[in-house]
Design a protein around this motif. Structure first.
Motif, PDB file in Angstrom:
ATOM      1  N   ALA A 246       0.836  -1.204   0.000  1.00  0.00           N
ATOM      2  CA  ALA A 246       0.000   0.000   0.000  1.00  0.00           C
ATOM      3  C   ALA A 246       0.870   1.254   0.000  1.00  0.00           C
ATOM      4  N   ILE A 247       1.980   1.214   0.734  1.00  0.00           N
ATOM      5  CA  ILE A 247       2.875   2.375   0.787  1.00  0.00           C
ATOM      6  C   ILE A 247       3.486   2.642  -0.589  1.00  0.00           C
ATOM      7  N   VAL A 248       4.032   1.596  -1.205  1.00  0.00           N
ATOM      8  CA  VAL A 248       4.666   1.759  -2.508  1.00  0.00           C
ATOM      9  C   VAL A 248       3.631   2.152  -3.559  1.00  0.00           C
ATOM     10  N   ALA A 249       2.476   1.496  -3.543  1.00  0.00           N
ATOM     11  CA  ALA A 249       1.444   1.789  -4.533  1.00  0.00           C
ATOM     12  C   ALA A 249       0.919   3.216  -4.382  1.00  0.00           C
ATOM     13  N   GLY A 250       0.799   3.706  -3.153  1.00  0.00           N
ATOM     14  CA  GLY A 250       0.337   5.070  -2.947  1.00  0.00           C
ATOM     15  C   GLY A 250       1.269   6.084  -3.585  1.00  0.00           C
ATOM     16  N   LEU A 251       2.565   5.885  -3.415  1.00  0.00           N
ATOM     17  CA  LEU A 251       3.540   6.800  -4.013  1.00  0.00           C
ATOM     18  C   LEU A 251       3.532   6.684  -5.541  1.00  0.00           C
ATOM     19  N   ILE A 252       3.379   5.462  -6.045  1.00  0.00           N
ATOM     20  CA  ILE A 252       3.334   5.269  -7.496  1.00  0.00           C
ATOM     21  C   ILE A 252       2.100   5.940  -8.099  1.00  0.00           C
ATOM     22  N   VAL A 253       0.949   5.715  -7.476  1.00  0.00           N
ATOM     23  CA  VAL A 253      -0.293   6.314  -7.990  1.00  0.00           C
ATOM     24  C   VAL A 253      -0.222   7.840  -7.935  1.00  0.00           C
ATOM     25  N   GLY A 254       0.341   8.368  -6.860  1.00  0.00           N
ATOM     26  CA  GLY A 254       0.486   9.818  -6.764  1.00  0.00           C
ATOM     27  C   GLY A 254       1.360  10.379  -7.862  1.00  0.00           C
ATOM     28  N   GLY A 255       2.494   9.725  -8.117  1.00  0.00           N
ATOM     29  CA  GLY A 255       3.394  10.199  -9.165  1.00  0.00           C
ATOM     30  C   GLY A 255       2.793  10.066 -10.554  1.00  0.00           C
ATOM     31  N   LEU A 256       2.173   8.910 -10.842  1.00  0.00           N
ATOM     32  CA  LEU A 256       1.580   8.705 -12.165  1.00  0.00           C
ATOM     33  C   LEU A 256       0.383   9.614 -12.391  1.00  0.00           C
ATOM     34  N   GLU A 257      -0.371   9.872 -11.348  1.00  0.00           N
ATOM     35  CA  GLU A 257      -1.528  10.758 -11.476  1.00  0.00           C
ATOM     36  C   GLU A 257      -1.101  12.141 -11.964  1.00  0.00           C
ATOM     37  N   ASN A 258      -0.058  12.680 -11.364  1.00  0.00           N
ATOM     38  CA  ASN A 258       0.434  13.990 -11.800  1.00  0.00           C
ATOM     39  C   ASN A 258       1.071  13.927 -13.186  1.00  0.00           C
ATOM     40  N   ALA A 259       1.707  12.805 -13.485  1.00  0.00           N
ATOM     41  CA  ALA A 259       2.300  12.661 -14.820  1.00  0.00           C
ATOM     42  C   ALA A 259       1.209  12.638 -15.896  1.00  0.00           C
ATOM     43  N   PHE A 260       0.156  11.865 -15.649  1.00  0.00           N
ATOM     44  CA  PHE A 260      -0.955  11.828 -16.602  1.00  0.00           C
ATOM     45  C   PHE A 260      -1.620  13.198 -16.731  1.00  0.00           C
ATOM     46  N   GLN A 261      -1.740  13.891 -15.602  1.00  0.00           N
ATOM     47  CA  GLN A 261      -2.334  15.222 -15.648  1.00  0.00           C
ATOM     48  C   GLN A 261      -1.468  16.177 -16.473  1.00  0.00           C
ATOM     49  N   HIS A 262      -0.157  16.030 -16.348  1.00  0.00           N
ATOM     50  CA  HIS A 262       0.751  16.913 -17.085  1.00  0.00           C
ATOM     51  C   HIS A 262       0.658  16.662 -18.592  1.00  0.00           C
ATOM     52  N   ARG A 264      -1.771  14.670 -20.298  1.00  0.00           N
ATOM     53  CA  ARG A 264      -3.084  14.506 -20.907  1.00  0.00           C
ATOM     54  C   ARG A 264      -4.154  15.441 -20.346  1.00  0.00           C
ATOM     55  N   GLY A 265      -3.838  16.168 -19.269  1.00  0.00           N
ATOM     56  CA  GLY A 265      -4.816  17.093 -18.704  1.00  0.00           C
ATOM     57  C   GLY A 265      -5.605  16.473 -17.572  1.00  0.00           C
ATOM     58  N   VAL A 266      -6.212  17.330 -16.760  1.00  0.00           N
ATOM     59  CA  VAL A 266      -6.915  16.857 -15.572  1.00  0.00           C
ATOM     60  C   VAL A 266      -8.159  16.050 -15.928  1.00  0.00           C
ATOM     61  N   SER A 267      -8.751  16.297 -17.081  1.00  0.00           N
ATOM     62  CA  SER A 267      -9.981  15.593 -17.456  1.00  0.00           C
ATOM     63  C   SER A 267      -9.738  14.120 -17.765  1.00  0.00           C
ATOM     64  N   GLU A 268      -8.515  13.759 -18.193  1.00  0.00           N
ATOM     65  CA  GLU A 268      -8.205  12.365 -18.521  1.00  0.00           C
ATOM     66  C   GLU A 268      -7.359  11.678 -17.467  1.00  0.00           C
ATOM     67  N   ARG A 269      -6.973  12.422 -16.439  1.00  0.00           N
ATOM     68  CA  ARG A 269      -6.036  11.885 -15.441  1.00  0.00           C
ATOM     69  C   ARG A 269      -6.563  10.608 -14.793  1.00  0.00           C
ATOM     70  N   ASP A 270      -7.773  10.646 -14.275  1.00  0.00           N
ATOM     71  CA  ASP A 270      -8.316   9.491 -13.563  1.00  0.00           C
ATOM     72  C   ASP A 270      -8.601   8.331 -14.497  1.00  0.00           C
ATOM     73  N   LEU A 271      -8.841   8.625 -15.764  1.00  0.00           N
ATOM     74  CA  LEU A 271      -9.088   7.560 -16.740  1.00  0.00           C
ATOM     75  C   LEU A 271      -7.895   6.619 -16.822  1.00  0.00           C
ATOM     76  N   TYR A 272      -6.700   7.175 -16.873  1.00  0.00           N
ATOM     77  CA  TYR A 272      -5.503   6.346 -16.994  1.00  0.00           C
ATOM     78  C   TYR A 272      -5.184   5.620 -15.692  1.00  0.00           C
ATOM     79  N   ILE A 273      -5.529   6.219 -14.563  1.00  0.00           N
ATOM     80  CA  ILE A 273      -5.338   5.518 -13.291  1.00  0.00           C
ATOM     81  C   ILE A 273      -6.244   4.293 -13.227  1.00  0.00           C
ATOM     82  N   MET A 274      -7.480   4.437 -13.725  1.00  0.00           N
ATOM     83  CA  MET A 274      -8.381   3.278 -13.751  1.00  0.00           C
ATOM     84  C   MET A 274      -7.860   2.207 -14.709  1.00  0.00           C
ATOM     85  N   LEU A 275      -7.316   2.630 -15.840  1.00  0.00           N
ATOM     86  CA  LEU A 275      -6.731   1.657 -16.771  1.00  0.00           C
ATOM     87  C   LEU A 275      -5.549   0.930 -16.131  1.00  0.00           C
TER      88      LEU A 275
END
Length: 296
Positions: A246-262, A264-275
């Motif tokens: 959970a610790i490692v995954a939390g840091l990974i999800v946080g980093g990837l979330e901002n990367a996707f936002q950078h 692809r934009g905030v509107s698609e950010r959560d889409l890629y996290i779900m994928l």
């Protein structure tokens, strides 16, 4: 991609990893409850936000430093966690998984409605610390408030691991998690362990809610559902029952979330996290650190 775009991308990932400590705490809460009771508490993130709102009440009525808001959120989170166990688990047949699941869904909606009625749905500012601090490392700048959030999250994680692996309560918790019937025969009260588990995870959740408010700068009832989804995603990616996961995954999800936002934009950010979640469910359903089958 030119050098400036690369710097911006790395900066976004760094900020996301720092904020990912919040997701890690939420994932730990989901994981610890699942590990002990083999149940999912869907009201956990909503209770965490509720605890952060409760800390604002303390600041409103008592002239205390803003830093005490985190302690107030932790105390409120522990109290709410105990109430969640009593309402949604203690008197409901645990043999019926759907009953406990739906009871936590009801509590999630109830907590959200209470927050909406008390605040009229208006977001409230939350005090952040070290907002005027920027640490420059070459071309990168680390925000002081996010560094504080990350440091506080790491401290909470270390203290929790010490509690689980260096205390009698931790030994009892791991025993109930692995063999609840044998634990009863050894004189361990599963009810007491369950209550304390909810209180401890509530404390972590309250701190996570305060960290979220501090990093974003405000609290809103709309945060409950996204944090619930992110917490569950972190739990699955890390591995059900695995706190290090959970610790490692939390840091990974946080980093990837901002990367996707950078990118692809905030509107698609959560889409890629779900994928990303579906990728793990298909190719590694046990998560990054699948829980070992053997006993400790």
């Amino acid at each position: 991609m030119d050098l400036l775009d690369l710097i911006d991308a790395v900066q976004s990932v760094a900020d996301g990893v720092l904020f990912g400590a919040t997701y890690a705490l939420l994932g730990i809460g989901f994981t610890l409850i699942f590990g002990v009771m083999h149940k999912i508490n869907l009201s956990y993130a909503a209770a965490s936000i509720g605890a952060a709102y409760a800390s604002l009440l303390v600041l409103a009525f008592l002239p205390v430093p803003a830093v005490l808001a985190y302690l107030a959120a932790a105390a409120a989170g522990g109290a709410i966690g105990g109430l969640v166990y009593l309402i949604a688990f203690r008197f409901i047949p645990l043999a019926n998984p759907l009953a406990t699941l739906m009871s936590t869904v009801g509590l999630l909606l109830l907590i959200d409605e209470i927050i909406v009625h008390m605040t009229e749905g208006v977001p409230l500012n939350y005090p952040a610390l070290f907002t005027d601090v920027i640490v420059q490392i070459g071309p990168f700048g680390l925000r002081g408030d996010l560094m504080f959030v990350f440091a506080l999250g790491c401290i909470c994680m270390v203290l929790l691991l010490l509690l689980l692996y260096r205390s009698r309560l931790g030994l009892a918790t791991r025993a109930v998690s692995q063999q609840s019937t044998a634990s009863l025969l050894c004189g361990i009260s599963t009810t007491r362990v369950n209550v304390l588990t909810f209180v401890i995870t509530g404390v972590l959740g309250g701190i996570a809610g305060a960290m979220t408010g501090a990093a974003i700068g405000m609290l809103s009832p709309l945060l409950s559902l996204p944090l619930t989804v992110k917490g569950l995603i972190v739990t699955v990616i890390g591995g059900l029952g695995s706190i290090p996961g959970a610790i490692v995954a939390g840091l990974i999800v946080g980093g990837l979330e901002n990367a996707f936002q950078h990118f692809r934009g905030v509107s698609e950010r959560d889409l890629y996290i779900m994928l990303l979640l579906f990728v793990f469910l298909v190719f590694r359903p046990g998560g990054i650190f699948a829980r070992p089958a053997s006993r400790d």
